[in-house]
Design a protein around this motif. Sequence first.
Motif, short mmCIF file in Angstrom:
data_model
loop_
_atom_site.label_atom_id
_atom_site.label_comp_id
_atom_site.label_asym_id
_atom_site.label_seq_id
_atom_site.Cartn_x
_atom_site.Cartn_y
_atom_site.Cartn_z
N ASP A 24 36.43 41.23 39.10
CA ASP A 24 36.83 41.03 40.49
C ASP A 24 36.72 39.55 40.86
O ASP A 24 37.60 38.99 41.50
N GLU A 84 39.20 42.37 50.67
CA GLU A 84 40.12 43.34 50.07
C GLU A 84 39.65 43.74 48.67
O GLU A 84 39.69 44.92 48.31
N LYS A 88 38.43 47.42 47.57
CA LYS A 88 39.07 48.13 46.45
C LYS A 88 38.02 48.57 45.43
O LYS A 88 38.08 49.68 44.91
N ARG A 89 37.04 47.71 45.17
CA ARG A 89 35.97 48.08 44.23
C ARG A 89 35.17 49.25 44.78
O ARG A 89 34.80 50.17 44.06
N GLU A 91 36.25 51.54 46.71
CA GLU A 91 37.12 52.72 46.61
C GLU A 91 37.19 53.22 45.17
O GLU A 91 37.09 54.42 44.91
N ASN A 92 37.34 52.31 44.21
CA ASN A 92 37.50 52.69 42.81
C ASN A 92 36.18 52.95 42.09
O ASN A 92 36.15 53.58 41.05
#
Length: 190
Positions: A24, A84, A88-89, A91-92
């Motif tokens: 990331d 963002e 995203k991290r 979420e994933n």
Amino acid sequence: MIKKTTFYERIRQALDYYKIEPSDLALLIGASSSNINAMLNGKAGVAYEKMIAISKVFGLQYYEFGNPKVEFLDYNLLGQKTREVIAKRRENGKYKRDLTNNLSKKLDVLIDKRNFDIPILASQAFAKMKVTTVGNKSTEVTNLLRKSPRNKVIYALDIKMGNSLVFIHKDFYETYNKMKEEELKKVLKK
């Protein structure tokens, strides 16, 4: 005795604090994941420009970021792109390496069952594997296909579909590598 904190340790602390991966951070500063990992493992230095870029990702000046007494900023105070990537991290979830080689084994089964006798995208091969392990994705299939021993029998055609490589068994490479892009698209849709 006061413990000296290195810039590398501060990077690791920031990754832990924001719950993101080295990949990331690599994305955020335009570096490779291997470069970030090499820095974290002490195998690569951190150039001044990179110190500034890393610090900026976390909303600090490099001399603030390197100071262990300076607290990391709240998520809401970070730049939009950083937020963002963190979102995203979250979420994933954390990346989990497949230590069972489940993906490799399933890919080898696909190769043995002649699924690469016609052109196929990594995403199509991945979908056929019906992998249930969290964290696996089609990019891992591409990585596996481009490395030995699979790259000795499975080749990438010269034509790409968007950013995706098209793979084929070596016995059929010459036939399909001569195809025009439109013809290849029809074969891939079947």
